[in-house]
Design a protein around this motif. Structure first.
Motif, PDB file in Angstrom:
ATOM      1  N   LEU A 157     -44.544  90.138 -24.069  1.00  0.00           N
ATOM      2  CA  LEU A 157     -45.906  90.038 -23.483  1.00  0.00           C
ATOM      3  C   LEU A 157     -46.250  88.790 -22.912  1.00  0.00           C
ATOM      4  CD1 LEU A 157     -48.871  90.922 -23.572  1.00  0.00           C
ATOM      5  CD2 LEU A 157     -49.204  90.007 -25.538  1.00  0.00           C
ATOM      6  N   SER A 158     -46.437  88.529 -21.784  1.00  0.00           N
ATOM      7  CA  SER A 158     -47.051  87.401 -21.151  1.00  0.00           C
ATOM      8  C   SER A 158     -48.456  87.336 -21.021  1.00  0.00           C
ATOM      9  CB  SER A 158     -46.515  87.028 -19.565  1.00  0.00           C
ATOM     10  OG  SER A 158     -44.950  87.122 -19.709  1.00  0.00           O
ATOM     11  N   TYR A 159     -49.137  86.380 -21.288  1.00  0.00           N
ATOM     12  CA  TYR A 159     -50.633  86.365 -21.661  1.00  0.00           C
ATOM     13  C   TYR A 159     -51.260  85.346 -20.660  1.00  0.00           C
ATOM     14  CZ  TYR A 159     -55.398  87.190 -23.821  1.00  0.00           C
ATOM     15  OH  TYR A 159     -56.699  87.495 -23.803  1.00  0.00           O
ATOM     16  N   TYR A 160     -52.010  85.623 -19.780  1.00  0.00           N
ATOM     17  CA  TYR A 160     -52.647  84.572 -18.839  1.00  0.00           C
ATOM     18  C   TYR A 160     -54.107  84.370 -19.114  1.00  0.00           C
ATOM     19  CZ  TYR A 160     -48.161  85.340 -16.379  1.00  0.00           C
ATOM     20  OH  TYR A 160     -47.125  85.620 -15.913  1.00  0.00           O
ATOM     21  N   ASN A 161     -54.565  83.455 -19.730  1.00  0.00           N
ATOM     22  CA  ASN A 161     -55.987  83.350 -20.050  1.00  0.00           C
ATOM     23  C   ASN A 161     -56.876  82.716 -18.852  1.00  0.00           C
ATOM     24  OD1 ASN A 161     -57.661  81.909 -22.949  1.00  0.00           O
ATOM     25  ND2 ASN A 161     -58.245  83.464 -21.667  1.00  0.00           N
ATOM     26  N   ILE A 162     -56.949  83.391 -17.937  1.00  0.00           N
ATOM     27  CA  ILE A 162     -57.575  83.108 -16.538  1.00  0.00           C
ATOM     28  C   ILE A 162     -58.146  84.050 -15.992  1.00  0.00           C
ATOM     29  CG2 ILE A 162     -56.089  80.867 -16.249  1.00  0.00           C
ATOM     30  CD1 ILE A 162     -54.477  82.613 -14.382  1.00  0.00           C
ATOM     31  N   PRO A 163     -59.027  83.799 -14.946  1.00  0.00           N
ATOM     32  CA  PRO A 163     -59.605  85.052 -14.212  1.00  0.00           C
ATOM     33  C   PRO A 163     -58.451  85.642 -13.344  1.00  0.00           C
ATOM     34  CG  PRO A 163     -60.969  83.257 -14.432  1.00  0.00           C
ATOM     35  CD  PRO A 163     -59.797  82.798 -14.946  1.00  0.00           C
ATOM     36  N   VAL A 164     -58.576  87.003 -13.110  1.00  0.00           N
ATOM     37  CA  VAL A 164     -57.927  87.514 -11.946  1.00  0.00           C
ATOM     38  C   VAL A 164     -58.523  87.450 -10.525  1.00  0.00           C
ATOM     39  CG1 VAL A 164     -57.356  89.810 -10.929  1.00  0.00           C
ATOM     40  CG2 VAL A 164     -57.004  89.282 -13.400  1.00  0.00           C
ATOM     41  N   SER A 165     -57.857  87.327  -9.530  1.00  0.00           N
ATOM     42  CA  SER A 165     -58.382  87.091  -8.040  1.00  0.00           C
ATOM     43  C   SER A 165     -58.160  88.214  -7.361  1.00  0.00           C
ATOM     44  CB  SER A 165     -57.859  85.807  -7.604  1.00  0.00           C
ATOM     45  OG  SER A 165     -58.146  85.571  -6.181  1.00  0.00           O
ATOM     46  N   ALA A 166     -58.842  88.218  -6.276  1.00  0.00           N
ATOM     47  CA  ALA A 166     -58.609  89.377  -5.314  1.00  0.00           C
ATOM     48  C   ALA A 166     -58.530  88.981  -3.968  1.00  0.00           C
ATOM     49  CB  ALA A 166     -59.901  90.177  -5.093  1.00  0.00           C
ATOM     50  N   ASP A 167     -57.913  87.516  -4.192  1.00  0.00           N
ATOM     51  CA  ASP A 167     -57.532  86.882  -2.779  1.00  0.00           C
ATOM     52  C   ASP A 167     -56.098  87.271  -2.616  1.00  0.00           C
ATOM     53  OD1 ASP A 167     -56.587  85.181  -0.871  1.00  0.00           O
ATOM     54  OD2 ASP A 167     -57.623  83.310  -1.756  1.00  0.00           O
ATOM     55  N   PRO A 168     -55.730  87.995  -1.481  1.00  0.00           N
ATOM     56  CA  PRO A 168     -54.358  88.492  -1.109  1.00  0.00           C
ATOM     57  C   PRO A 168     -53.327  87.236  -1.403  1.00  0.00           C
ATOM     58  CG  PRO A 168     -55.779  89.470   0.192  1.00  0.00           C
ATOM     59  CD  PRO A 168     -56.648  88.351  -0.417  1.00  0.00           C
ATOM     60  N   ASP A 169     -53.896  85.993  -1.203  1.00  0.00           N
ATOM     61  CA  ASP A 169     -53.038  84.714  -0.935  1.00  0.00           C
ATOM     62  C   ASP A 169     -53.045  83.827  -2.397  1.00  0.00           C
ATOM     63  OD1 ASP A 169     -52.315  85.154   1.693  1.00  0.00           O
ATOM     64  OD2 ASP A 169     -53.942  84.213   2.236  1.00  0.00           O
ATOM     65  N   SER A 170     -53.572  84.607  -3.254  1.00  0.00           N
ATOM     66  CA  SER A 170     -53.563  83.868  -4.705  1.00  0.00           C
ATOM     67  C   SER A 170     -52.482  84.330  -5.618  1.00  0.00           C
ATOM     68  CB  SER A 170     -54.950  84.120  -5.324  1.00  0.00           C
ATOM     69  OG  SER A 170     -55.068  83.550  -6.577  1.00  0.00           O
ATOM     70  N   ASP A 171     -52.202  83.283  -6.463  1.00  0.00           N
ATOM     71  CA  ASP A 171     -51.162  83.446  -7.157  1.00  0.00           C
ATOM     72  C   ASP A 171     -51.582  84.319  -8.389  1.00  0.00           C
ATOM     73  OD1 ASP A 171     -49.084  82.329  -5.881  1.00  0.00           O
ATOM     74  OD2 ASP A 171     -49.219  80.449  -7.042  1.00  0.00           O
ATOM     75  N   GLU A 197     -63.287  96.442  -6.839  1.00  0.00           N
ATOM     76  CA  GLU A 197     -63.126  97.361  -5.626  1.00  0.00           C
ATOM     77  C   GLU A 197     -62.113  96.673  -4.870  1.00  0.00           C
ATOM     78  OE1 GLU A 197     -66.691  98.650  -4.089  1.00  0.00           O
ATOM     79  OE2 GLU A 197     -67.267  99.647  -6.127  1.00  0.00           O
ATOM     80  N   ALA A 198     -62.246  95.504  -4.364  1.00  0.00           N
ATOM     81  CA  ALA A 198     -61.212  94.676  -3.590  1.00  0.00           C
ATOM     82  C   ALA A 198     -59.791  95.029  -3.959  1.00  0.00           C
ATOM     83  CB  ALA A 198     -61.497  93.164  -3.577  1.00  0.00           C
ATOM     84  N   LEU A 199     -59.503  95.116  -5.048  1.00  0.00           N
ATOM     85  CA  LEU A 199     -57.991  95.133  -5.520  1.00  0.00           C
ATOM     86  C   LEU A 199     -57.418  96.699  -5.206  1.00  0.00           C
ATOM     87  CD1 LEU A 199     -58.042  93.034  -8.806  1.00  0.00           C
ATOM     88  CD2 LEU A 199     -56.634  92.524  -6.871  1.00  0.00           C
ATOM     89  N   VAL A 200     -58.673  97.510  -5.635  1.00  0.00           N
ATOM     90  CA  VAL A 200     -58.254  98.878  -5.353  1.00  0.00           C
ATOM     91  C   VAL A 200     -58.021  99.233  -3.812  1.00  0.00           C
ATOM     92  CG1 VAL A 200     -59.090 101.296  -5.609  1.00  0.00           C
ATOM     93  CG2 VAL A 200     -59.218  99.849  -7.529  1.00  0.00           C
ATOM     94  N   GLU A 201     -58.896  98.545  -3.222  1.00  0.00           N
ATOM     95  CA  GLU A 201     -58.883  98.775  -1.587  1.00  0.00           C
ATOM     96  C   GLU A 201     -57.650  98.192  -0.914  1.00  0.00           C
ATOM     97  OE1 GLU A 201     -60.595 100.685   0.075  1.00  0.00           O
ATOM     98  OE2 GLU A 201     -62.819 100.673  -0.753  1.00  0.00           O
ATOM     99  N   GLN A 202     -57.034  97.091  -1.500  1.00  0.00           N
ATOM    100  CA  GLN A 202     -55.718  96.517  -1.171  1.00  0.00           C
ATOM    101  C   GLN A 202     -54.609  97.523  -1.526  1.00  0.00           C
ATOM    102  OE1 GLN A 202     -55.149  92.534  -2.681  1.00  0.00           O
ATOM    103  NE2 GLN A 202     -57.452  92.060  -2.169  1.00  0.00           N
ATOM    104  N   ILE A 203     -54.735  98.011  -2.728  1.00  0.00           N
ATOM    105  CA  ILE A 203     -53.673  99.056  -3.033  1.00  0.00           C
ATOM    106  C   ILE A 203     -53.850 100.187  -2.188  1.00  0.00           C
ATOM    107  CG2 ILE A 203     -52.821 100.730  -4.969  1.00  0.00           C
ATOM    108  CD1 ILE A 203     -54.284  99.067  -6.851  1.00  0.00           C
ATOM    109  N   LEU A 204     -54.965 100.842  -1.792  1.00  0.00           N
ATOM    110  CA  LEU A 204     -54.849 101.896  -1.124  1.00  0.00           C
ATOM    111  C   LEU A 204     -54.459 101.718   0.678  1.00  0.00           C
ATOM    112  CD1 LEU A 204     -58.167 103.520  -1.946  1.00  0.00           C
ATOM    113  CD2 LEU A 204     -56.056 104.739  -2.276  1.00  0.00           C
TER     114      LEU A 204
END
Length: 257
Positions: A146-160, A190-197
């Motif tokens: 398990l790797s746990y990141y206590n930070i928000p998720v981003s939908a920016d395609p260029d973000s780590d 929704e932005a992440l799902v659209e990026q997947i599609l």
């Protein structure tokens, strides 16, 4: 409908009318031409346990089964190639939170029950957590995975901090990849799902997606008091449309709780 080699051919012997009860993915072995199917729960109603609308749980609790996950059909080890298994969890909370763990304990235990052991678990949670109590709940054999990141998720395609960046960096087409998305921010989700599609290469990497799509005018609004930024277009009909697109693209997409 995915034609990859990660799902093993199997003979379906259940004596039920698949078209009347379940949905199904149709597969073809590229080497032998053998065709087979894997079952999945249908997309119906408000995309929750069907007993939610009854007001009484199917079990002994007598409570509304808004968190009941028994309607979800996970694949068994007979349907999954015994390779590397990766789970990416956006909105992971803590391991023991919730009646069966909001997601971490559920996925670890339920996939293990189906014969699939998660080899790597990457989790993101925006709410601040205390490390000592956070890790105290995690079983010893899970901690090293398990790797746990206590930070928000981003939908920016260029973000780590975009989960899809990690999926593309770590997963291979032959891996079994699970992505869970429930961060209570409808625009980002929704932005992440659209990026997947929109990405054929990403579609080929993800086998299973669990997503709680937050929409307007849903009966679930009573429980979604803190959901941010629900777009005007986001209705239950749009939710069915997106889940249908994901499934037609080959991803076993489930409506999460």
């Amino acid at each position: 409908r995915r034609m990859g080699a990660r799902l093993r051919p199997r003979r379906v012997t259940a004596k039920v009318s698949v078209g009347a009860v379940f949905s199904a993915f149709l597969h073809e072995d590229p080497c032998t031409g053998v065709r087979y199917q894997t079952l999945i729960e249908p997309l119906v109603g408000i995309l929750r346990h069907p007993h939610v609308i009854c007001g009484v749980a199917p079990g002994e609790s007598g409570e509304w089964p808004v968190m009941d996950t028994s309607y979800l059909m996970l694949p068994s080890s007979a349907e999954v190639d015994p390779g590397h298994s990766l789970l990416f969890d956006a909105g992971a909370s803590t391991y023991g939170d919730g009646p069966k763990g909001v997601s971490q304990r559920f996925f670890v235990e339920e996939y293990l029950r189906m014969g699939v052991r998660i080899d790597r678990y990457l989790a993101w949670e925006a709410e601040p957590q205390q490390p000592a109590s956070l890790w105290a709940e995690v079983p010893r054999w899970v901690k090293g995975r398990l790797s746990y990141y206590n930070i928000p998720v981003s939908a920016d395609p260029d973000s780590d901090d975009n989960v899809l960046h990690h999926i593309r960096s770590l997963a291979r087409p032959e891996d079994f990849v699970v992505f869970k998305l429930d961060i209570d921010d409808a625009v980002t989700e929704e932005a992440l799902v659209e990026q997947i599609l929109a990405s054929p290469s990403t579609l080929r990497l993800i086998d299973e997606l669990y997503w709680e799509h937050h929409v307007r005018r849903s009966p679930m609004m009573a429980w979604w008091k803190i959901v941010r930024n629900i777009p005007y277009r986001s209705t239950l009909a749009f939710s069915h449309e997106l889940f249908g697109k994901l499934r037609r693209a080959g991803i076993r997409a489930h409506s999460w709780v």
